[in-house]
Design a protein around this motif. Structure first.
Motif, PDB file in Angstrom:
ATOM      1  N   THR A 104      18.957 -20.875 -38.702  1.00  0.00           N
ATOM      2  CA  THR A 104      18.391 -19.800 -37.899  1.00  0.00           C
ATOM      3  C   THR A 104      18.020 -18.629 -38.805  1.00  0.00           C
ATOM      4  OG1 THR A 104      20.530 -18.753 -37.537  1.00  0.00           O
ATOM      5  CG2 THR A 104      19.850 -20.457 -35.958  1.00  0.00           C
ATOM      6  N   ALA A 105      17.253 -17.706 -38.287  1.00  0.00           N
ATOM      7  CA  ALA A 105      16.874 -16.523 -39.063  1.00  0.00           C
ATOM      8  C   ALA A 105      18.099 -15.699 -39.430  1.00  0.00           C
ATOM      9  CB  ALA A 105      15.867 -15.679 -38.278  1.00  0.00           C
ATOM     10  N   ASP A 106      19.058 -15.605 -38.517  1.00  0.00           N
ATOM     11  CA  ASP A 106      20.272 -14.843 -38.813  1.00  0.00           C
ATOM     12  C   ASP A 106      21.046 -15.473 -39.968  1.00  0.00           C
ATOM     13  OD1 ASP A 106      22.528 -12.883 -38.053  1.00  0.00           O
ATOM     14  OD2 ASP A 106      23.521 -14.842 -37.898  1.00  0.00           O
ATOM     15  N   LEU A 107      21.184 -16.803 -39.956  1.00  0.00           N
ATOM     16  CA  LEU A 107      21.907 -17.474 -41.033  1.00  0.00           C
ATOM     17  C   LEU A 107      21.177 -17.282 -42.364  1.00  0.00           C
ATOM     18  CD1 LEU A 107      23.699 -20.856 -40.942  1.00  0.00           C
ATOM     19  CD2 LEU A 107      22.091 -20.386 -42.802  1.00  0.00           C
ATOM     20  N   LEU A 108      19.860 -17.431 -42.364  1.00  0.00           N
ATOM     21  CA  LEU A 108      19.098 -17.242 -43.603  1.00  0.00           C
ATOM     22  C   LEU A 108      19.250 -15.816 -44.131  1.00  0.00           C
ATOM     23  CD1 LEU A 108      15.707 -19.097 -42.979  1.00  0.00           C
ATOM     24  CD2 LEU A 108      17.740 -19.939 -44.159  1.00  0.00           C
ATOM     25  N   ALA A 109      19.236 -14.842 -43.230  1.00  0.00           N
ATOM     26  CA  ALA A 109      19.375 -13.448 -43.664  1.00  0.00           C
ATOM     27  C   ALA A 109      20.738 -13.214 -44.304  1.00  0.00           C
ATOM     28  CB  ALA A 109      19.170 -12.499 -42.477  1.00  0.00           C
ATOM     29  N   ARG A 110      21.778 -13.795 -43.730  1.00  0.00           N
ATOM     30  CA  ARG A 110      23.116 -13.644 -44.317  1.00  0.00           C
ATOM     31  C   ARG A 110      23.197 -14.343 -45.675  1.00  0.00           C
ATOM     32  NH1 ARG A 110      26.850 -16.341 -41.154  1.00  0.00           N
ATOM     33  NH2 ARG A 110      25.385 -17.047 -39.558  1.00  0.00           N
ATOM     34  N   ALA A 111      22.596 -15.530 -45.766  1.00  0.00           N
ATOM     35  CA  ALA A 111      22.606 -16.259 -47.032  1.00  0.00           C
ATOM     36  C   ALA A 111      21.827 -15.503 -48.101  1.00  0.00           C
ATOM     37  CB  ALA A 111      22.008 -17.651 -46.825  1.00  0.00           C
ATOM     38  N   ASN A 112      20.640 -15.028 -47.756  1.00  0.00           N
ATOM     39  CA  ASN A 112      19.819 -14.292 -48.724  1.00  0.00           C
ATOM     40  C   ASN A 112      20.495 -12.994 -49.151  1.00  0.00           C
ATOM     41  OD1 ASN A 112      17.873 -16.288 -48.569  1.00  0.00           O
ATOM     42  ND2 ASN A 112      16.632 -15.200 -47.063  1.00  0.00           N
ATOM     43  N   SER A 113      21.198 -12.368 -48.223  1.00  0.00           N
ATOM     44  CA  SER A 113      21.906 -11.134 -48.555  1.00  0.00           C
ATOM     45  C   SER A 113      23.009 -11.403 -49.566  1.00  0.00           C
ATOM     46  CB  SER A 113      22.483 -10.513 -47.279  1.00  0.00           C
ATOM     47  OG  SER A 113      23.253  -9.371 -47.580  1.00  0.00           O
ATOM     48  N   GLN A 114      23.764 -12.492 -49.355  1.00  0.00           N
ATOM     49  CA  GLN A 114      24.817 -12.842 -50.310  1.00  0.00           C
ATOM     50  C   GLN A 114      24.234 -13.147 -51.682  1.00  0.00           C
ATOM     51  OE1 GLN A 114      27.825 -15.700 -49.258  1.00  0.00           O
ATOM     52  NE2 GLN A 114      27.829 -15.093 -47.111  1.00  0.00           N
ATOM     53  N   ALA A 115      23.154 -13.938 -51.710  1.00  0.00           N
ATOM     54  CA  ALA A 115      22.533 -14.283 -52.990  1.00  0.00           C
ATOM     55  C   ALA A 115      21.996 -13.043 -53.684  1.00  0.00           C
ATOM     56  CB  ALA A 115      21.415 -15.295 -52.766  1.00  0.00           C
ATOM     57  N   MET A 150       9.458 -11.072 -42.411  1.00  0.00           N
ATOM     58  CA  MET A 150      10.366 -10.971 -41.268  1.00  0.00           C
ATOM     59  C   MET A 150      11.818 -11.074 -41.727  1.00  0.00           C
ATOM     60  SD  MET A 150      10.739 -13.475 -37.911  1.00  0.00           S
ATOM     61  CE  MET A 150      11.728 -14.712 -38.769  1.00  0.00           C
ATOM     62  N   MET A 151      12.082 -12.010 -42.666  1.00  0.00           N
ATOM     63  CA  MET A 151      13.433 -12.158 -43.183  1.00  0.00           C
ATOM     64  C   MET A 151      13.869 -10.927 -43.976  1.00  0.00           C
ATOM     65  SD  MET A 151      14.242 -14.928 -41.822  1.00  0.00           S
ATOM     66  CE  MET A 151      15.884 -14.607 -42.442  1.00  0.00           C
ATOM     67  N   THR A 152      12.945 -10.298 -44.680  1.00  0.00           N
ATOM     68  CA  THR A 152      13.256  -9.071 -45.420  1.00  0.00           C
ATOM     69  C   THR A 152      13.648  -7.950 -44.463  1.00  0.00           C
ATOM     70  OG1 THR A 152      11.770  -9.686 -47.242  1.00  0.00           O
ATOM     71  CG2 THR A 152      12.320  -7.355 -47.015  1.00  0.00           C
ATOM     72  N   VAL A 153      12.941  -7.850 -43.335  1.00  0.00           N
ATOM     73  CA  VAL A 153      13.287  -6.844 -42.328  1.00  0.00           C
ATOM     74  C   VAL A 153      14.690  -7.101 -41.779  1.00  0.00           C
ATOM     75  CG1 VAL A 153      12.723  -5.967 -40.017  1.00  0.00           C
ATOM     76  CG2 VAL A 153      10.897  -6.345 -41.688  1.00  0.00           C
ATOM     77  N   LEU A 154      14.987  -8.358 -41.435  1.00  0.00           N
ATOM     78  CA  LEU A 154      16.317  -8.692 -40.919  1.00  0.00           C
ATOM     79  C   LEU A 154      17.401  -8.373 -41.938  1.00  0.00           C
ATOM     80  CD1 LEU A 154      15.763 -12.128 -39.119  1.00  0.00           C
ATOM     81  CD2 LEU A 154      16.501  -9.994 -38.055  1.00  0.00           C
ATOM     82  N   GLN A 155      17.165  -8.762 -43.183  1.00  0.00           N
ATOM     83  CA  GLN A 155      18.168  -8.539 -44.226  1.00  0.00           C
ATOM     84  C   GLN A 155      18.406  -7.049 -44.443  1.00  0.00           C
ATOM     85  OE1 GLN A 155      17.378 -10.764 -47.810  1.00  0.00           O
ATOM     86  NE2 GLN A 155      18.734  -9.500 -49.064  1.00  0.00           N
ATOM     87  N   GLN A 156      17.324  -6.271 -44.449  1.00  0.00           N
ATOM     88  CA  GLN A 156      17.483  -4.837 -44.670  1.00  0.00           C
ATOM     89  C   GLN A 156      18.206  -4.181 -43.498  1.00  0.00           C
ATOM     90  OE1 GLN A 156      17.082  -3.128 -47.278  1.00  0.00           O
ATOM     91  NE2 GLN A 156      17.233  -1.032 -46.550  1.00  0.00           N
TER      92      GLN A 156
END
Length: 334
Positions: A104-115, A150-156
């Protein structure tokens, strides 16, 4: 693996992340560094996320003749910035779970944030790139294209890691004309529609990792007659399957409108004159909490901006914008 070029070096790393849904997953990252002598002070790193159906090579397009003018990573590192390109889970060289609907987008955002945290920490400690010393004052900016924006917005919105964000080919308008009526109706309630995203994505994309075949209509949006044929050929190496749930979410009207409204840092919006994000001058309104929103429109460009002659203006304009963000940060710190 470390390879050198006229711009500096490219380091390929794998960042381990810990998610309850995917224990010990790995995200593949390339780190493009400038010649150390041209590294800007304070140093700036651009953390780049690709769009739907693309891997991290989208930011390093290299045709067979070696023309580096299409490579965002090389052009920006030549201007003195560190460029980090990242594969989403399920894409490129990152780990791919068997069930793509888990991503999901939420999971990807959490993963990208950790990385992102791992890469930034190691850059600040001086333990990531040989020859690059500790960078304790490193400034991070997020960059995303299309679904990656979109993922950058979620992560930020979730992690507030970046001092500014660059969103290319994106708006919160989505692509409602391609959605079934049920999804358009549910989109009026962001909470309700997000709970239904996996189910809706399964109905629209019957495969876990669907591959979308190019056709005349998509080619006219992404490239078109004005794109350089060499870059059109080079971008084939960046293609991959779609991640169905975040891809579907990016098509929803109001996809990340609640998160966009939370962003307070400076924002750079890059749109092609023939892009697919809707009326360009309406897009900044989604980011009403940010006091610094820049809109740059690429002449005669489609959705894949780096394929077009106007990319040169984008790289230079973005470089100037980054310097302005750095100055703003320096004023606040002083």
């Amino acid at each position: 693996m470390l390879s050198h070029s006229e711009y500096g070096a490219t380091l390929r790393v794998e960042s381990g992340i810990e998610l309850p849904e995917l224990p010990s997953a790995r995200i593949a990252v390339d780190v493009h560094t400038p010649d150390f002598r041209s590294l800007r002070s304070p140093p700036v790193v651009l953390v780049c996320l690709p769009g739907g159906g693309m891997n991290r090579r989208y930011y390093d397009l290299m045709p067979s003749d070696g023309d580096s003018s299409f490579s965002f990573a090389r052009q920006m590192s030549a201007r003195g910035f560190i460029v980090v390109t990242m594969d989403h889970l399920g894409m490129g060289d990152s780990d791919r779970p068997e069930d793509g609907y888990l991503l999901t987008a939420d999971l990807l955002a959490r993963a990208n944030s950790q990385a992102t945290d791992v890469v930034l920490q190691r850059l600040r400690e001086g333990s990531l790139v040989p020859g690059i010393p500790r960078l304790p004052h490193l400034l991070s900016l997020g960059v995303g294209h299309s679904m990656g924006a979109m993922m950058t917005v979620l992560q930020q919105a979730q992690a507030r890691q970046h001092a500014g964000i660059v969103l290319l080919g994106f708006s919160t308008r989505g692509l409602p004309e391609y959605l079934p009526p049920e999804a358009r109706e549910l989109a009026a309630d962001p909470v309700a529609v997000r709970a239904q995203l996996p189910r809706l994505a399964r109905k629209m994309f019957v495969e876990s990792y669907p591959v979308i075949r190019a056709n005349a209509g998509s080619n006219s949006i992404y490239s078109g007659n004005n794109a350089d044929p060499r870059a059109v050929e080079a971008i084939k190496a960046a293609r991959g399957p779609l991640l169905p749930v975040p891809a579907f979410m990016s098509m929803l009207p109001g996809n990340v409108a609640p998160e966009a409204a939370q962003i307070e840092v400076p924002i750079f919006l890059g749109l092609g004159e023939r892009d697919m994000a809707g009326p360009t001058h309406q897009i900044p309104a989604a980011f009403h909490k940010s006091r610094d929103v820049t809109l740059h429109i690429l002449k005669e460009a489609g959705h894949s901006h780096f394929l077009f002659a106007s990319r040169d203006g984008l790289f230079e304009r973005l470089s100037l914008w980054i310097r302005a963000v750095v100055e703003i940060q320096a004023e606040r710190a002083g």
